[in-house]
Design a protein around this motif. Structure first.
Motif, short mmCIF file in Angstrom:
data_model
loop_
_atom_site.label_atom_id
_atom_site.label_comp_id
_atom_site.label_asym_id
_atom_site.label_seq_id
_atom_site.Cartn_x
_atom_site.Cartn_y
_atom_site.Cartn_z
N ALA A 1 0.69 -1.22 0.03
CA ALA A 1 0.13 -0.09 0.01
C ALA A 1 0.83 1.19 0.16
CB ALA A 1 -1.07 0.00 1.04
N ALA A 2 1.90 1.10 0.80
CA ALA A 2 2.89 2.42 0.84
C ALA A 2 3.59 2.66 -0.44
CB ALA A 2 3.82 2.03 1.90
N GLN A 3 3.85 1.47 -1.17
CA GLN A 3 4.55 1.63 -2.45
C GLN A 3 3.56 2.20 -3.40
OE1 GLN A 3 7.71 0.68 -3.72
NE2 GLN A 3 8.19 0.25 -1.62
N ARG A 4 2.34 1.57 -3.28
CA ARG A 4 1.36 2.26 -4.41
C ARG A 4 0.94 3.78 -4.28
NH1 ARG A 4 -1.17 -2.78 -3.46
NH2 ARG A 4 -2.33 -2.07 -2.11
N ALA A 5 1.24 4.28 -2.71
CA ALA A 5 0.66 5.54 -2.65
C ALA A 5 1.88 6.49 -3.12
CB ALA A 5 0.66 5.54 -1.01
N GLY B 1 3.31 6.05 -5.71
CA GLY B 1 3.18 5.87 -7.38
C GLY B 1 3.95 4.75 -8.06
N ARG B 2 4.59 3.78 -7.12
CA ARG B 2 5.29 2.69 -7.78
C ARG B 2 4.66 1.45 -7.72
NH1 ARG B 2 8.73 5.74 -4.47
NH2 ARG B 2 8.20 4.32 -2.61
N LYS B 3 4.38 0.87 -8.79
CA LYS B 3 3.46 -0.45 -8.95
C LYS B 3 4.31 -1.69 -8.67
CE LYS B 3 0.26 -2.71 -11.95
NZ LYS B 3 -0.38 -2.77 -13.14
N ARG B 4 3.83 -2.31 -7.80
CA ARG B 4 4.63 -3.52 -7.46
C ARG B 4 4.09 -4.88 -7.86
NH1 ARG B 4 9.45 -1.67 -7.28
NH2 ARG B 4 9.53 -0.05 -6.01
N THR B 5 4.90 -5.74 -8.16
CA THR B 5 4.30 -7.12 -8.95
C THR B 5 4.55 -8.19 -8.01
OG1 THR B 5 6.78 -7.55 -9.57
CG2 THR B 5 5.16 -5.96 -10.86
N LYS B 6 4.41 -9.20 -8.47
CA LYS B 6 4.39 -10.72 -7.95
C LYS B 6 6.11 -10.61 -7.51
CE LYS B 6 4.56 -15.77 -8.90
NZ LYS B 6 4.30 -16.77 -9.88
N THR B 7 6.89 -10.31 -8.15
CA THR B 7 8.37 -10.15 -7.86
C THR B 7 8.77 -9.46 -6.59
OG1 THR B 7 9.05 -10.22 -10.07
CG2 THR B 7 10.82 -9.59 -8.62
N PHE B 8 8.15 -8.42 -6.37
CA PHE B 8 8.13 -7.57 -5.03
C PHE B 8 7.68 -8.53 -3.83
CE2 PHE B 8 5.97 -5.34 -1.94
CZ PHE B 8 6.96 -4.24 -1.43
#
Length: 383
Positions: free
Chosen positions: A280-284, A286-293
Protein backbone atom coordinates in the motif's frame (compact mmCIF):
# COMPACT_ATOMS: atom_id res chain seq x y z
CA UNK A 1 -26.66 -56.53 -13.17
CA UNK A 2 -25.59 -56.37 -9.50
CA UNK A 3 -24.74 -53.03 -7.95
CA UNK A 4 -21.21 -54.30 -7.23
CA UNK A 5 -20.78 -55.14 -10.90
CA UNK A 6 -22.02 -51.66 -11.85
CA UNK A 7 -19.34 -50.09 -9.68
CA UNK A 8 -16.69 -52.48 -11.03
CA UNK A 9 -17.56 -51.55 -14.61
CA UNK A 10 -17.56 -47.85 -13.82
CA UNK A 11 -14.16 -48.11 -12.17
CA UNK A 12 -12.71 -50.14 -15.02
CA UNK A 13 -13.95 -47.52 -17.45
CA UNK A 14 -13.03 -44.31 -15.62
CA UNK A 15 -10.31 -44.82 -13.01
CA UNK A 16 -7.68 -46.27 -15.29
CA UNK A 17 -8.43 -44.03 -18.28
CA UNK A 18 -8.07 -40.26 -18.01
CA UNK A 19 -10.11 -39.46 -21.13
CA UNK A 20 -13.21 -37.33 -20.60
CA UNK A 21 -15.42 -39.69 -22.56
CA UNK A 22 -14.44 -42.56 -20.23
CA UNK A 23 -15.47 -40.47 -17.23
CA UNK A 24 -18.81 -39.62 -18.86
CA UNK A 25 -19.51 -43.26 -19.68
CA UNK A 26 -18.74 -44.41 -16.15
CA UNK A 27 -20.79 -41.62 -14.58
CA UNK A 28 -23.75 -42.60 -16.77
CA UNK A 29 -23.50 -46.20 -15.54
CA UNK A 30 -23.58 -45.08 -11.89
CA UNK A 31 -26.33 -42.51 -12.44
CA UNK A 32 -28.56 -45.18 -13.93
CA UNK A 33 -28.23 -47.48 -10.89
CA UNK A 34 -29.30 -45.81 -7.60
CA UNK A 35 -28.66 -49.09 -5.81
CA UNK A 36 -24.92 -48.66 -6.44
CA UNK A 37 -24.62 -45.64 -4.14
CA UNK A 38 -23.88 -47.56 -0.94
CA UNK A 39 -21.27 -49.71 -2.68
CA UNK A 40 -19.71 -46.60 -4.17
CA UNK A 41 -19.40 -45.06 -0.69
CA UNK A 42 -17.89 -48.26 0.71
CA UNK A 43 -15.26 -48.29 -2.04
CA UNK A 44 -14.48 -44.66 -1.21
CA UNK A 45 -13.82 -45.55 2.42
CA UNK A 46 -11.47 -48.27 1.16
CA UNK A 47 -9.57 -45.69 -0.88
CA UNK A 48 -9.19 -43.56 2.25
CA UNK A 49 -7.94 -46.55 4.29
CA UNK A 50 -5.45 -47.31 1.52
CA UNK A 51 -4.21 -43.72 1.65
CA UNK A 52 -3.53 -44.14 5.38
CA UNK A 53 -1.50 -47.29 4.63
CA UNK A 54 0.50 -45.28 2.11
CA UNK A 55 1.53 -42.80 4.79
CA UNK A 56 -1.08 -40.10 4.22
CA UNK A 57 -2.89 -38.43 7.11
CA UNK A 58 -6.27 -36.64 7.27
CA UNK A 59 -4.79 -33.14 6.90
CA UNK A 60 -2.71 -34.32 3.93
CA UNK A 61 -5.74 -35.72 2.16
CA UNK A 62 -7.80 -32.59 2.73
CA UNK A 63 -4.91 -30.43 1.53
CA UNK A 64 -4.29 -32.37 -1.71
CA UNK A 65 -7.99 -32.45 -2.60
CA UNK A 66 -8.33 -28.72 -1.94
CA UNK A 67 -5.22 -28.12 -4.05
CA UNK A 68 -6.12 -30.33 -7.01
CA UNK A 69 -9.92 -30.36 -7.18
CA UNK A 70 -12.94 -28.27 -6.14
CA UNK A 71 -15.22 -27.65 -3.18
CA UNK A 72 -17.60 -30.45 -4.14
CA UNK A 73 -14.71 -32.93 -3.99
CA UNK A 74 -13.60 -31.50 -0.64
CA UNK A 75 -17.06 -32.14 0.79
CA UNK A 76 -16.97 -35.69 -0.57
CA UNK A 77 -13.56 -36.55 0.87
CA UNK A 78 -14.47 -34.99 4.23
CA UNK A 79 -17.53 -37.25 4.41
CA UNK A 80 -15.43 -40.31 3.52
CA UNK A 81 -12.76 -39.49 6.13
CA UNK A 82 -15.38 -39.14 8.86
CA UNK A 83 -17.18 -42.32 7.76
CA UNK A 84 -13.97 -44.35 7.76
CA UNK A 85 -12.68 -43.08 11.13
CA UNK A 86 -14.76 -45.39 13.40
CA UNK A 87 -13.29 -48.42 11.59
CA UNK A 88 -9.69 -47.26 12.06
CA UNK A 89 -7.28 -48.01 14.88
CA UNK A 90 -6.27 -45.33 17.42
CA UNK A 91 -3.40 -43.31 15.97
CA UNK A 92 -2.55 -40.73 18.62
CA UNK A 93 -3.29 -37.10 19.42
CA UNK A 94 -2.03 -35.49 16.22
CA UNK A 95 -4.24 -37.76 14.14
CA UNK A 96 -7.24 -37.09 16.38
CA UNK A 97 -6.68 -33.35 16.10
CA UNK A 98 -6.56 -33.63 12.31
CA UNK A 99 -9.83 -35.56 12.28
CA UNK A 100 -11.42 -32.85 14.40
CA UNK A 101 -10.21 -30.25 11.88
CA UNK A 102 -11.64 -32.04 8.83
CA UNK A 103 -14.18 -29.64 7.26
CA UNK A 104 -17.76 -30.38 8.11
CA UNK A 105 -19.43 -32.18 5.22
CA UNK A 106 -22.10 -29.52 4.84
CA UNK A 107 -25.38 -30.57 3.32
CA UNK A 108 -24.98 -28.66 0.07
CA UNK A 109 -27.78 -29.05 -2.48
CA UNK A 110 -27.23 -32.39 -4.16
CA UNK A 111 -26.49 -32.21 -7.85
CA UNK A 112 -28.17 -34.47 -10.38
CA UNK A 113 -27.05 -38.07 -10.28
CA UNK A 114 -24.77 -37.75 -13.31
CA UNK A 115 -22.92 -34.70 -11.93
CA UNK A 116 -22.59 -36.33 -8.50
CA UNK A 117 -21.20 -39.55 -9.99
CA UNK A 118 -18.75 -37.53 -12.09
CA UNK A 119 -17.43 -35.72 -9.00
CA UNK A 120 -17.08 -38.99 -7.08
CA UNK A 121 -15.12 -40.59 -9.89
CA UNK A 122 -12.85 -37.54 -10.22
CA UNK A 123 -12.09 -37.78 -6.51
CA UNK A 124 -11.44 -41.52 -6.68
CA UNK A 125 -9.09 -41.00 -9.63
CA UNK A 126 -7.02 -38.70 -7.43
CA UNK A 127 -7.08 -41.05 -4.42
CA UNK A 128 -6.06 -44.00 -6.58
CA UNK A 129 -2.97 -42.18 -7.84
CA UNK A 130 -1.66 -40.91 -4.51
CA UNK A 131 2.03 -41.76 -4.08
CA UNK A 132 3.41 -43.45 -1.00
CA UNK A 133 4.70 -41.00 1.61
CA UNK A 134 7.32 -41.39 4.30
CA UNK A 135 5.54 -42.80 7.39
CA UNK A 136 5.38 -40.38 10.30
CA UNK A 137 4.34 -42.89 12.94
CA UNK A 138 6.98 -44.78 14.89
CA UNK A 139 4.70 -47.01 16.96
CA UNK A 140 2.88 -46.43 20.21
CA UNK A 141 4.68 -45.58 23.41
CA UNK A 142 2.19 -47.11 25.78
CA UNK A 143 3.38 -50.03 27.82
CA UNK A 144 7.07 -49.65 27.00
CA UNK A 145 8.16 -47.43 29.88
CA UNK A 146 8.10 -44.17 27.97
CA UNK A 147 6.46 -41.05 29.22
CA UNK A 148 2.69 -40.86 28.82
CA UNK A 149 1.42 -39.93 25.36
CA UNK A 150 0.41 -36.34 24.75
CA UNK A 151 -3.30 -37.00 25.21
CA UNK A 152 -2.57 -38.03 28.81
CA UNK A 153 -0.73 -34.75 29.51
CA UNK A 154 -2.52 -31.42 29.36
CA UNK A 155 -0.91 -28.57 27.47
CA UNK A 156 1.82 -27.00 29.58
CA UNK A 157 1.44 -23.50 30.95
CA UNK A 158 4.46 -22.48 28.86
CA UNK A 159 2.83 -23.54 25.59
CA UNK A 160 -0.43 -21.91 26.57
CA UNK A 161 1.42 -18.66 27.25
CA UNK A 162 3.36 -18.93 23.99
CA UNK A 163 0.11 -19.41 22.10
CA UNK A 164 -1.39 -16.34 23.80
CA UNK A 165 1.66 -14.17 23.09
CA UNK A 166 1.65 -15.08 19.40
CA UNK A 167 -2.07 -14.43 19.11
CA UNK A 168 -1.50 -10.93 20.50
CA UNK A 169 1.43 -10.40 18.10
CA UNK A 170 -0.81 -11.27 15.15
CA UNK A 171 -3.63 -9.02 16.34
CA UNK A 172 -1.72 -5.84 17.16
CA UNK A 173 -1.30 -3.10 14.62
CA UNK A 174 1.88 -1.80 16.27
CA UNK A 175 5.19 -3.26 15.01
CA UNK A 176 7.03 -2.51 18.26
CA UNK A 177 4.45 -4.45 20.28
CA UNK A 178 4.47 -7.37 17.81
CA UNK A 179 8.27 -7.41 18.03
CA UNK A 180 8.25 -7.63 21.83
CA UNK A 181 5.53 -10.29 21.89
CA UNK A 182 7.27 -12.47 19.29
CA UNK A 183 10.56 -12.07 21.11
CA UNK A 184 9.08 -13.22 24.38
CA UNK A 185 7.40 -16.16 22.65
CA UNK A 186 10.68 -17.42 21.15
CA UNK A 187 12.41 -16.97 24.50
CA UNK A 188 9.77 -19.10 26.19
CA UNK A 189 10.00 -21.69 23.42
CA UNK A 190 13.72 -22.10 23.94
CA UNK A 191 13.33 -22.46 27.70
CA UNK A 192 10.47 -24.90 27.29
CA UNK A 193 12.58 -26.98 24.91
CA UNK A 194 15.40 -27.13 27.48
CA UNK A 195 12.98 -28.17 30.23
CA UNK A 196 11.56 -30.94 28.05
CA UNK A 197 15.04 -32.14 27.07
CA UNK A 198 16.13 -32.40 30.71
CA UNK A 199 12.90 -34.12 31.71
CA UNK A 200 13.29 -36.65 28.92
CA UNK A 201 16.96 -37.27 29.71
CA UNK A 202 16.05 -38.36 33.25
CA UNK A 203 13.07 -40.51 32.21
CA UNK A 204 13.36 -44.34 32.34
CA UNK A 205 12.95 -44.44 28.56
CA UNK A 206 13.66 -41.08 26.89
CA UNK A 207 11.46 -39.69 24.15
CA UNK A 208 12.34 -40.25 20.51
CA UNK A 209 11.92 -37.75 17.67
CA UNK A 210 8.62 -37.55 15.85
CA UNK A 211 7.54 -35.85 12.65
CA UNK A 212 4.65 -33.84 11.27
CA UNK A 213 3.68 -32.31 7.95
CA UNK A 214 2.91 -28.62 7.55
CA UNK A 215 1.16 -27.35 4.46
CA UNK A 216 2.96 -24.81 2.28
CA UNK A 217 0.18 -23.02 0.47
CA UNK A 218 0.36 -21.06 -2.78
CA UNK A 219 1.36 -18.44 -3.68
CA UNK A 220 5.07 -17.90 -2.96
CA UNK A 221 5.53 -21.44 -1.69
CA UNK A 222 9.31 -21.38 -1.90
CA UNK A 223 9.70 -18.34 0.36
CA UNK A 224 7.19 -19.81 2.83
CA UNK A 225 9.13 -23.09 2.86
CA UNK A 226 12.33 -21.15 3.59
CA UNK A 227 10.62 -19.44 6.53
CA UNK A 228 9.47 -22.79 7.91
CA UNK A 229 13.00 -24.18 7.54
CA UNK A 230 14.36 -21.21 9.52
CA UNK A 231 11.79 -21.66 12.28
CA UNK A 232 12.49 -25.39 12.44
CA UNK A 233 16.25 -24.89 12.59
CA UNK A 234 15.95 -22.37 15.45
CA UNK A 235 13.84 -24.82 17.43
CA UNK A 236 16.02 -27.96 17.14
CA UNK A 237 14.04 -29.45 14.23
CA UNK A 238 14.73 -30.17 10.58
CA UNK A 239 12.39 -29.55 7.65
CA UNK A 240 12.21 -31.15 4.17
CA UNK A 241 10.01 -29.48 1.55
CA UNK A 242 7.96 -31.54 -0.92
CA UNK A 243 7.23 -28.95 -3.58
CA UNK A 244 5.13 -31.25 -5.74
CA UNK A 245 2.67 -32.12 -2.97
CA UNK A 246 2.64 -28.77 -1.17
CA UNK A 247 3.97 -29.56 2.29
CA UNK A 248 7.11 -29.77 4.39
CA UNK A 249 7.88 -32.61 6.76
CA UNK A 250 9.34 -31.39 10.04
CA UNK A 251 11.31 -33.81 12.22
CA UNK A 252 11.95 -33.14 15.90
CA UNK A 253 10.85 -33.83 19.45
CA UNK A 254 7.20 -33.29 20.22
CA UNK A 255 7.51 -30.10 22.25
CA UNK A 256 9.73 -28.58 19.57
CA UNK A 257 7.32 -29.59 16.80
CA UNK A 258 4.53 -27.81 18.63
CA UNK A 259 6.68 -24.68 18.89
CA UNK A 260 7.50 -24.78 15.18
CA UNK A 261 3.85 -25.09 14.19
CA UNK A 262 2.84 -22.20 16.42
CA UNK A 263 5.64 -19.83 15.46
CA UNK A 264 5.57 -20.56 11.72
CA UNK A 265 1.83 -19.91 11.55
CA UNK A 266 2.18 -16.69 13.51
CA UNK A 267 5.10 -15.35 11.49
CA UNK A 268 3.24 -16.06 8.25
CA UNK A 269 0.29 -14.04 9.49
CA UNK A 270 2.58 -11.20 10.55
CA UNK A 271 4.56 -11.33 7.28
CA UNK A 272 1.48 -11.21 5.08
CA UNK A 273 0.03 -8.31 7.06
CA UNK A 274 3.32 -6.41 6.79
CA UNK A 275 3.56 -7.18 3.06
CA UNK A 276 0.07 -5.81 2.44
CA UNK A 277 0.99 -2.63 4.32
CA UNK A 278 4.28 -2.27 2.41
CA UNK A 279 2.53 -2.68 -0.93
CA UNK A 280 0.00 0.00 0.00
CA UNK A 281 2.86 2.38 0.80
CA UNK A 282 4.53 1.57 -2.51
CA UNK A 283 1.33 2.27 -4.44
CA UNK A 284 0.80 5.53 -2.54
CA UNK A 285 4.26 6.58 -3.71
CA UNK A 286 3.30 5.89 -7.31
CA UNK A 287 5.33 2.70 -7.65
CA UNK A 288 3.38 -0.30 -8.86
CA UNK A 289 4.65 -3.57 -7.44
CA UNK A 290 4.41 -7.05 -8.86
CA UNK A 291 4.69 -10.69 -7.94
CA UNK A 292 8.48 -10.23 -7.83
CA UNK A 293 8.10 -7.61 -5.09
CA UNK A 294 6.02 -10.00 -2.96
CA UNK A 295 8.35 -12.95 -3.55
CA UNK A 296 11.38 -10.81 -2.64
CA UNK A 297 9.60 -9.43 0.41
CA UNK A 298 8.81 -12.89 1.80
CA UNK A 299 12.27 -14.25 0.95
CA UNK A 300 13.95 -11.37 2.82
CA UNK A 301 11.55 -11.75 5.71
CA UNK A 302 12.37 -15.46 6.00
CA UNK A 303 16.12 -14.81 5.84
CA UNK A 304 16.11 -12.06 8.43
CA UNK A 305 13.60 -13.67 10.79
CA UNK A 306 15.57 -16.92 10.70
CA UNK A 307 18.76 -15.20 11.80
CA UNK A 308 16.98 -13.48 14.67
CA UNK A 309 15.21 -16.65 15.73
CA UNK A 310 18.49 -18.53 15.96
CA UNK A 311 20.14 -15.74 17.96
CA UNK A 312 17.24 -15.57 20.41
CA UNK A 313 17.10 -19.34 20.85
CA UNK A 314 20.86 -19.62 21.38
CA UNK A 315 20.87 -16.82 23.96
CA UNK A 316 17.96 -18.29 25.92
CA UNK A 317 19.52 -21.77 25.84
CA UNK A 318 22.88 -20.42 27.01
CA UNK A 319 21.20 -18.63 29.90
CA UNK A 320 19.32 -21.79 30.88
CA UNK A 321 22.51 -23.84 30.73
CA UNK A 322 24.40 -21.37 32.87
CA UNK A 323 21.80 -21.18 35.59
CA UNK A 324 21.70 -24.83 36.64
CA UNK A 325 23.87 -27.69 37.78
CA UNK A 326 23.25 -29.82 34.68
CA UNK A 327 25.49 -29.56 31.62
CA UNK A 328 23.04 -29.04 28.78
CA UNK A 329 25.49 -29.64 25.95
CA UNK A 330 25.49 -33.47 26.06
CA UNK A 331 21.70 -33.55 26.41
CA UNK A 332 21.06 -31.21 23.49
CA UNK A 333 23.76 -32.86 21.37
CA UNK A 334 22.20 -36.29 21.83
CA UNK A 335 18.81 -34.93 20.81
CA UNK A 336 20.30 -33.30 17.72
CA UNK A 337 21.89 -36.61 16.73
CA UNK A 338 18.56 -38.40 17.23
CA UNK A 339 16.73 -35.85 15.05
CA UNK A 340 19.35 -36.09 12.30
CA UNK A 341 19.22 -39.89 12.39
CA UNK A 342 15.43 -39.91 12.09
CA UNK A 343 15.57 -37.41 9.23
CA UNK A 344 18.15 -39.41 7.30
CA UNK A 345 16.18 -42.61 7.72
CA UNK A 346 13.02 -40.92 6.46
CA UNK A 347 14.76 -39.04 3.65
CA UNK A 348 17.95 -40.82 2.57
CA UNK A 349 18.13 -38.57 -0.50
CA UNK A 350 17.39 -34.85 -0.46
CA UNK A 351 18.40 -32.00 -2.75
CA UNK A 352 18.88 -28.28 -2.25
CA UNK A 353 17.39 -25.59 -4.47
CA UNK A 354 18.18 -21.96 -5.12
CA UNK A 355 15.57 -19.41 -4.07
CA UNK A 356 13.93 -18.06 -7.22
CA UNK A 357 12.28 -14.75 -8.01
CA UNK A 358 13.81 -12.66 -5.22
CA UNK A 359 15.37 -9.97 -7.39
CA UNK A 360 13.26 -6.96 -6.42
CA UNK A 361 15.44 -4.67 -4.30
CA UNK A 362 12.53 -2.74 -2.82
CA UNK A 363 10.77 -5.97 -1.89
CA UNK A 364 13.90 -7.29 -0.21
CA UNK A 365 14.39 -4.05 1.74
CA UNK A 366 10.78 -3.94 2.90
CA UNK A 367 10.82 -7.64 3.85
CA UNK A 368 13.97 -7.16 5.89
CA UNK A 369 12.42 -4.18 7.66
CA UNK A 370 9.27 -6.17 8.42
CA UNK A 371 11.33 -9.02 9.88
CA UNK A 372 13.09 -6.49 12.08
CA UNK A 373 9.68 -5.33 13.29
CA UNK A 374 8.83 -8.95 14.12
CA UNK A 375 12.28 -9.34 15.68
CA UNK A 376 12.68 -12.29 18.00
CA UNK A 377 15.82 -11.10 19.72
CA UNK A 378 15.95 -11.01 23.49
CA UNK A 379 13.81 -8.48 25.31
CA UNK A 380 13.02 -7.69 28.89
CA UNK A 381 10.18 -9.86 30.16
CA UNK A 382 6.74 -8.40 29.56
CA UNK A 383 5.00 -7.11 32.63
Amino acid sequence: MSTSRTVDRAFETALYDTADHALDTAASLLAADPGADAELDRRGEEFVATAWRRGWQPADLVRIVRRELDDVHLRLVARLIRAQAPHDRPRGPRWAAQLDAVPEASAAPRADRFSHATAVLELYRLLLRLPTLEPLETGGAEGNGRRPPREARPESRALARIRALLAKAEATGYPEEAEALSAKAQELMARHSVDEALLSAHAPAPDTPGACRIGIEAPYEQAKAVLLDAVADANHCRAVWNEALGFSTVVGFESDLEAVELLHTSLLVQAEAAMTKAEAAQRAGGRKRTKTFRQSFLAAYAHRAGARLRAAAEAATAEAGGSGDVDLLPVLASREVAVTDRLERMFPETTTTRLRGAGDAAGWTEGTRAADDAEVGRRRPLR
